[in-house]
Scaffold this motif. Sequence first.
Motif, PDB file in Angstrom:
ATOM      1  N   ALA A 352       1.010  -1.085  -0.090  1.00  8.35           N
ATOM      2  CA  ALA A 352      -0.072  -0.120  -0.010  1.00  8.35           C
ATOM      3  C   ALA A 352       0.719   1.343  -0.044  1.00  8.35           C
ATOM      4  O   ALA A 352       0.635   2.262  -0.923  1.00  8.35           O
ATOM      5  N   TRP A 353       1.773   1.170   0.760  1.00 11.80           N
ATOM      6  CA  TRP A 353       2.959   2.629   0.672  1.00 11.80           C
ATOM      7  C   TRP A 353       3.569   2.625  -0.517  1.00 11.80           C
ATOM      8  O   TRP A 353       3.745   3.891  -0.925  1.00 11.80           O
ATOM      9  N   THR A 354       3.947   1.490  -1.286  1.00 11.57           N
ATOM     10  CA  THR A 354       4.489   1.583  -2.496  1.00 11.57           C
ATOM     11  C   THR A 354       3.449   2.379  -3.489  1.00 11.57           C
ATOM     12  O   THR A 354       3.801   3.196  -4.239  1.00 11.57           O
ATOM     13  N   ILE A 355       2.236   1.702  -3.780  1.00 16.54           N
ATOM     14  CA  ILE A 355       1.424   2.216  -4.777  1.00 16.54           C
ATOM     15  C   ILE A 355       0.962   3.770  -4.238  1.00 16.54           C
ATOM     16  O   ILE A 355       0.779   4.676  -5.122  1.00 16.54           O
ATOM     17  N   ILE A 356       1.086   4.033  -3.135  1.00 14.86           N
ATOM     18  CA  ILE A 356       0.760   5.351  -2.561  1.00 14.86           C
ATOM     19  C   ILE A 356       1.849   6.370  -3.054  1.00 14.86           C
ATOM     20  O   ILE A 356       1.606   7.292  -3.703  1.00 14.86           O
ATOM     21  N   GLU A 357       3.051   6.137  -3.372  1.00 11.03           N
ATOM     22  CA  GLU A 357       4.268   6.781  -3.758  1.00 11.03           C
ATOM     23  C   GLU A 357       4.103   6.537  -5.369  1.00 11.03           C
ATOM     24  O   GLU A 357       4.185   7.769  -5.762  1.00 11.03           O
ATOM     25  N   ILE A 358       3.766   5.460  -5.760  1.00 11.13           N
ATOM     26  CA  ILE A 358       3.422   5.622  -7.274  1.00 11.13           C
ATOM     27  C   ILE A 358       2.468   6.699  -7.803  1.00 11.13           C
ATOM     28  O   ILE A 358       2.598   7.550  -8.641  1.00 11.13           O
ATOM     29  N   ILE A 359       1.223   6.633  -6.925  1.00 11.92           N
ATOM     30  CA  ILE A 359       0.140   7.661  -7.271  1.00 11.92           C
ATOM     31  C   ILE A 359       0.625   8.992  -7.153  1.00 11.92           C
ATOM     32  O   ILE A 359       0.195   9.749  -7.690  1.00 11.92           O
ATOM     33  N   GLY A 360       1.526   9.128  -5.888  1.00 11.29           N
ATOM     34  CA  GLY A 360       1.807  10.598  -5.894  1.00 11.29           C
ATOM     35  C   GLY A 360       2.776  10.770  -6.892  1.00 11.29           C
ATOM     36  O   GLY A 360       2.586  12.249  -7.258  1.00 11.29           O
ATOM     37  N   GLU A 361       3.484  10.161  -7.542  1.00  9.09           N
ATOM     38  CA  GLU A 361       4.639  10.462  -8.625  1.00  9.09           C
ATOM     39  C   GLU A 361       3.564  10.786  -9.921  1.00  9.09           C
ATOM     40  O   GLU A 361       4.046  11.612 -10.716  1.00  9.09           O
ATOM     41  N   LEU A 362       2.482  10.159 -10.133  1.00  9.89           N
ATOM     42  CA  LEU A 362       1.499  10.436 -11.298  1.00  9.89           C
ATOM     43  C   LEU A 362       0.768  11.548 -11.049  1.00  9.89           C
ATOM     44  O   LEU A 362       0.388  12.163 -12.021  1.00  9.89           O
ATOM     45  N   GLY A 363       0.730  12.189  -9.916  1.00 12.36           N
ATOM     46  CA  GLY A 363      -0.092  13.322  -9.626  1.00 12.36           C
ATOM     47  C   GLY A 363      -1.453  13.069  -9.490  1.00 12.36           C
ATOM     48  O   GLY A 363      -2.309  14.007 -10.159  1.00 12.36           O
ATOM     49  N   THR A 364      -2.024  11.931  -9.119  1.00 16.34           N
ATOM     50  CA  THR A 364      -3.364  11.693  -8.860  1.00 16.34           C
ATOM     51  C   THR A 364      -4.221  12.719  -8.309  1.00 16.34           C
ATOM     52  O   THR A 364      -5.129  13.177  -8.554  1.00 16.34           O
ATOM     53  N   GLY A 365      -3.454  13.163  -7.106  1.00 14.56           N
ATOM     54  CA  GLY A 365      -4.227  14.085  -5.881  1.00 14.56           C
ATOM     55  C   GLY A 365      -4.454  15.433  -6.608  1.00 14.56           C
ATOM     56  O   GLY A 365      -5.540  16.041  -6.532  1.00 14.56           O
ATOM     57  N   THR A 366      -3.187  15.863  -7.371  1.00 14.18           N
ATOM     58  CA  THR A 366      -3.217  16.983  -8.015  1.00 14.18           C
ATOM     59  C   THR A 366      -4.390  17.144  -9.067  1.00 14.18           C
ATOM     60  O   THR A 366      -4.860  18.328  -9.267  1.00 14.18           O
ATOM     61  N   TYR A 367      -4.442  16.113  -9.789  1.00 13.31           N
ATOM     62  CA  TYR A 367      -5.357  16.074 -11.088  1.00 13.31           C
ATOM     63  C   TYR A 367      -6.666  16.329 -10.560  1.00 13.31           C
ATOM     64  O   TYR A 367      -7.466  17.078 -10.881  1.00 13.31           O
ATOM     65  N   LEU A 368      -6.994  15.406  -9.418  1.00 12.90           N
ATOM     66  CA  LEU A 368      -8.337  15.519  -8.576  1.00 12.90           C
ATOM     67  C   LEU A 368      -8.700  16.685  -8.018  1.00 12.90           C
ATOM     68  O   LEU A 368      -9.762  17.220  -8.264  1.00 12.90           O
ATOM     69  N   ALA A 369      -7.680  17.393  -7.549  1.00 11.57           N
ATOM     70  CA  ALA A 369      -7.793  18.842  -6.942  1.00 11.57           C
ATOM     71  C   ALA A 369      -8.250  19.720  -7.958  1.00 11.57           C
ATOM     72  O   ALA A 369      -9.166  20.706  -7.714  1.00 11.57           O
ATOM     73  N   GLY A 370      -7.615  19.723  -8.969  1.00 11.26           N
ATOM     74  CA  GLY A 370      -7.917  20.529 -10.189  1.00 11.26           C
ATOM     75  C   GLY A 370      -9.366  20.439 -10.978  1.00 11.26           C
ATOM     76  O   GLY A 370      -9.659  21.292 -11.416  1.00 11.26           O
ATOM     77  N   LEU A 371      -9.854  19.479 -10.428  1.00  5.13           N
ATOM     78  CA  LEU A 371     -11.446  19.093 -11.158  1.00  5.13           C
ATOM     79  C   LEU A 371     -12.505  20.045 -10.334  1.00  5.13           C
ATOM     80  O   LEU A 371     -13.279  20.332 -10.901  1.00  5.13           O
ATOM     81  N   VAL A 372     -11.803  20.720  -9.119  1.00  5.95           N
ATOM     82  CA  VAL A 372     -12.815  21.669  -8.341  1.00  5.95           C
ATOM     83  C   VAL A 372     -12.634  22.934  -9.082  1.00  5.95           C
ATOM     84  O   VAL A 372     -11.520  23.591  -9.092  1.00  5.95           O
ATOM     85  N   ASP A 373     -13.699  23.413  -9.571  1.00  7.03           N
ATOM     86  CA  ASP A 373     -13.823  24.455 -10.333  1.00  7.03           C
ATOM     87  C   ASP A 373     -14.471  25.878  -9.338  1.00  7.03           C
ATOM     88  O   ASP A 373     -15.413  25.643  -9.126  1.00  7.03           O
ATOM     89  N   GLY A 436     -13.436   8.709   2.146  1.00  5.84           N
ATOM     90  CA  GLY A 436     -12.669   8.024   1.079  1.00  5.84           C
ATOM     91  C   GLY A 436     -11.712   7.012   1.770  1.00  5.84           C
ATOM     92  O   GLY A 436     -11.492   5.802   1.018  1.00  5.84           O
ATOM     93  N   ASP A 437     -11.034   7.301   2.697  1.00  7.30           N
ATOM     94  CA  ASP A 437     -10.152   6.525   3.584  1.00  7.30           C
ATOM     95  C   ASP A 437     -10.860   5.471   3.992  1.00  7.30           C
ATOM     96  O   ASP A 437     -10.329   4.166   3.997  1.00  7.30           O
ATOM     97  N   HIS A 438     -12.206   5.553   4.390  1.00  8.73           N
ATOM     98  CA  HIS A 438     -13.049   4.270   5.028  1.00  8.73           C
ATOM     99  C   HIS A 438     -13.420   3.293   3.654  1.00  8.73           C
ATOM    100  O   HIS A 438     -13.352   1.903   3.828  1.00  8.73           O
ATOM    101  N   CYS A 439     -13.331   3.866   2.367  1.00  2.86           N
ATOM    102  CA  CYS A 439     -13.537   2.912   1.480  1.00  2.86           C
ATOM    103  C   CYS A 439     -12.433   2.180   0.897  1.00  2.86           C
ATOM    104  O   CYS A 439     -12.642   1.313   0.123  1.00  2.86           O
ATOM    105  N   SER A 440     -11.406   2.657   1.004  1.00  8.04           N
ATOM    106  CA  SER A 440     -10.263   2.275   0.155  1.00  8.04           C
ATOM    107  C   SER A 440      -9.415   1.192   0.828  1.00  8.04           C
ATOM    108  O   SER A 440      -8.990   1.321   2.109  1.00  8.04           O
ATOM    109  N   PRO A 441      -9.142   0.167  -0.085  1.00  3.83           N
ATOM    110  CA  PRO A 441      -8.444  -0.937   0.481  1.00  3.83           C
ATOM    111  C   PRO A 441      -6.884  -0.727   0.582  1.00  3.83           C
ATOM    112  O   PRO A 441      -6.476  -1.359   1.293  1.00  3.83           O
ATOM    113  N   ILE A 442      -6.441   0.360   0.098  1.00  3.42           N
ATOM    114  CA  ILE A 442      -4.914   0.730   0.291  1.00  3.42           C
ATOM    115  C   ILE A 442      -4.708   1.542   1.250  1.00  3.42           C
ATOM    116  O   ILE A 442      -3.686   2.071   1.488  1.00  3.42           O
TER     117      ILE A 442
END
Length: 516
Positions: A352-373, A436-442
């Motif tokens: 889980a820690w490894t995929i969280i780092e990968i997701i951080g490198e991909l910028g998943t959180g930044t992309y989702l934050a940018g959807l807020v208009d 979101g944390d409650h729903c996430s298996p990672i």
Amino acid sequence: MEPTALSLVPPILALAMVILTRRVLLSLGLGIVVGALMINDYAVLASLSQIGHIVLNIFYVDGGLNDWELYIIFFLFLLGMMAALISLSGGSKAFGAWAMERVKTRVGAQLTTVVMGIIIFIDDYFNSLAVGQISRPLTDRHRVSRAKLAYLIDSTAAPICILAPVSSWGAYIITIIGGILAAHSVVQYEALQAFMMMIPMNFYALFAILLIFAVALFSLDIGAMKQHETRAIEKGELIDPNKGDVPGEQSDLPASEKGRVRDLIWPIGALVVGTVFFMIYTGIKRSEGDVSLLSIFENTDVAAALVSGGLIGLIVAVVLNVTKQISVRLIGSGLWAGIKSMLPAVYILIFAWTIIEIIGELGTGTYLAGLVDAHLSISLLPALLFITAGIMAFSTGTSWGTFGIMLPIAGEIAVVTDVSMLLPSLAAVLAGSVFGDHCSPISDTTILSSTGAGSHHIDHVITQLPYALIVAGIAVVGYLVLGFTGSTFFGLLSALAAFGVAVFILKQTTVKTVRT
């Protein structure tokens, strides 16, 4: 790389695979590999090198040991060894018998667990693991499934921690809020005052806790939870026997016939007292200037405190076993069994820690934050922020990371458009992050809750999901009303009405299921 919609592929792939295959490590591993390939333009060697570097950093980073992750892993091993020795001494058996004489019903066993989860509000990791160890003998005796126990633990841990200003969560959030208020020259309230005002606006946390009470009182078991509870009641099978051993189990160890309730209470008590003491000690030591209760919890070293408390609890458990003249060889076997029992949880955490780092490198959180208009209707802002934060925490597996990204964005949008929506917007982010944390298996808290309960991780994820979605629906109703009226009272009242309707429907559904 520039964050795009493609950054959602690895987390969605991993989550879909978890649901379809029920094999957590395989699913997370696939998400890790795909994400690494995307980052490195599908160069295999570069991708493998990056994965290896991330895993190495879990243990060793910047020329030294990585205290946080290593301490959490070490604490899990300590807890496993302590639990094994408690079982070996007969403490778990004795406590179960003692509790059965006083807690007569399955409802009482579940409510006792919930109350303990609310009382231990200092930290969610500590809450999940400690409450699980204390409650398991009681709920096992009353044939409460481990999946149900994991739900009771998880849905009190983060929700109560995020509502308590004197907790590791509260201190972290108040610090962020203080920075937001200072950055935008908001002076009508201090950070702690703002946090307190946001508590009644944190609809998800409030109603997640209320729903647990309703589920326990009225046996609102739906979906996969119904299957687990039926199997536990009718067959006495607390876990799915087809899925093998679960973290924290030491079923092969003999239990001393000389066991007493104190053989469980003293080690757990030493763990609790030791952890709280070292949280306060490290908080005072790392605080600068005037030391206050808030500054202590803001600066405390939770991971180090957990390890220190765990060592004290383990020492007490060893001493109690020695006093019962249990052989050194058997104690050694118990220690090794405790370590082995925690290996599945450790493996999942590392992945889980490894995929969280990968997701951080991909910028998943930044992309989702940018959807807020910011140009959307300000009245819809709390509900939209709740949903966005929920998706982000679900995809990234971290509520704290979501706080760090989304709270400043929410503050910026609210100040620019309508400063009166600042606190509702921040509260919506906090609520959505826990959802979101409650729903996430990672999510590490989801992993640790299943570990504390002795439940298969995927069973916990699948059984908790419907309840989390129900509470999220209730929260959205509250945030819509709050957004359009600007009234916390009406938002809370509408959410309460939605909660009543949801409980009524669930009661009707479960009654029909029982009749059929």
